[in-house]
Enzyme design. Structure first.
Site, short mmCIF file in Angstrom:
data_model
loop_
_atom_site.label_atom_id
_atom_site.label_comp_id
_atom_site.label_asym_id
_atom_site.label_seq_id
_atom_site.Cartn_x
_atom_site.Cartn_y
_atom_site.Cartn_z
N ASP A 211 97.42 -31.45 -8.85
CA ASP A 211 97.97 -32.65 -8.21
C ASP A 211 96.81 -33.48 -7.68
OD1 ASP A 211 100.59 -31.93 -8.71
OD2 ASP A 211 100.86 -30.96 -6.77
N ASP B 275 104.87 -35.15 -12.56
CA ASP B 275 105.92 -35.27 -11.54
C ASP B 275 106.57 -36.65 -11.58
OD1 ASP B 275 105.21 -32.72 -10.69
OD2 ASP B 275 103.83 -33.48 -9.16
#
Length: 228
Positions: free
Chosen positions: A168, A182
């Protein structure tokens, strides 16, 4: 053959020869039963192949963008002591290894989320077998590409197979750190919800038995049925 006096006409010439009815006219043969149905099924098969092509193209694009962005940020940003400002300090770039689900949730259930991602991919592929709606193809493509993107991290990144941590890197103030996979999953999910509220189904029909809007492919299929 009998000739009459003073005339060159014979009896055969005097009496017209009977011809069968319809002689000399083109014969129209009826088409075999089921020809129209076969044409309609062929047209639907073409539509389904096109929708699956759209689904795969969207999924591949989402997957490659996510994979490329992760490779880039890991190579350039991982290990930096301070994040890179994108929109002031409201949005920054910083690499975080996430063992949980999207947006850092459920960090103690890495293996479970790996299984869920694999299950989502199987469900999407089963739905694609009866896919005739273009918006649904785009929505499922986003979900598929995002699921594959994070599943790739689960399978191939440290610390181990099936337990890999997802990369991330997009940090929004007072929110969470996430990645482009995502984002694809969220956008696909929102589109699925909107389509469901509108009554649209993946097969092109609508809830409650209302007819779906005609497309060129459906019109062609109906024409084929009418001609049969």
């Amino acid at each position: 053959m009998i000739s009459t006096p003073g005339s060159h006409q014979t009896q055969d010439d005097a009496v017209p020869t009977a011809r069968p009815d319809g002689a000399g006219e083109p014969v129209t043969r009826p088409e075999p039963e089921g020809t129209g149905a076969t044409a309609a099924e062929g047209a639907r098969a073409v539509v389904r192949r096109r929708r699956i092509s759209v689904l795969l193209a969207v999924a591949l694009l989402a997957y490659l963008i996510d994979l490329g962005s992760k490779l880039l940020v890991v190579a350039k940003l991982e290990g930096r002591s301070s994040p890179i400002d994108v929109v002031g300090d409201w949005m920054t770039l910083q690499v975080i290894r996430n063992p949980g689900a999207a947006f850092g949730m459920g960090q103690a259930m890495t293996l479970l989320f790996t299984a869920i991602a694999a299950g989502v991919i199987v469900v999407i592929w089963r739905i694609a077998r009866r896919l005739y709606s273009l918006p649904w193809a785009i929505a499922l493509g986003l979900l598929l590409g995002g699921a594959f993107g994070n599943l790739t991290d689960r399978l191939f990144r440290a610390p181990s197979v099936l337990r890999g941590h997802v990369v991330d890197f997009i940090s929004v103030q007072h929110f969470a750190v996430f990645n482009l996979a995502d984002s694809a999953i969220v956008c696909g999910g929102i589109l699925v919800v909107l389509l469901s509220f509108r009554g649209s189904n993946p097969d092109g029909s609508t809830h409650g038995g209302a007819p779906a809007p005609k497309t060129e492919e459906k019109a062609a299929a109906e024409d084929g049925t009418a001609e049969g």
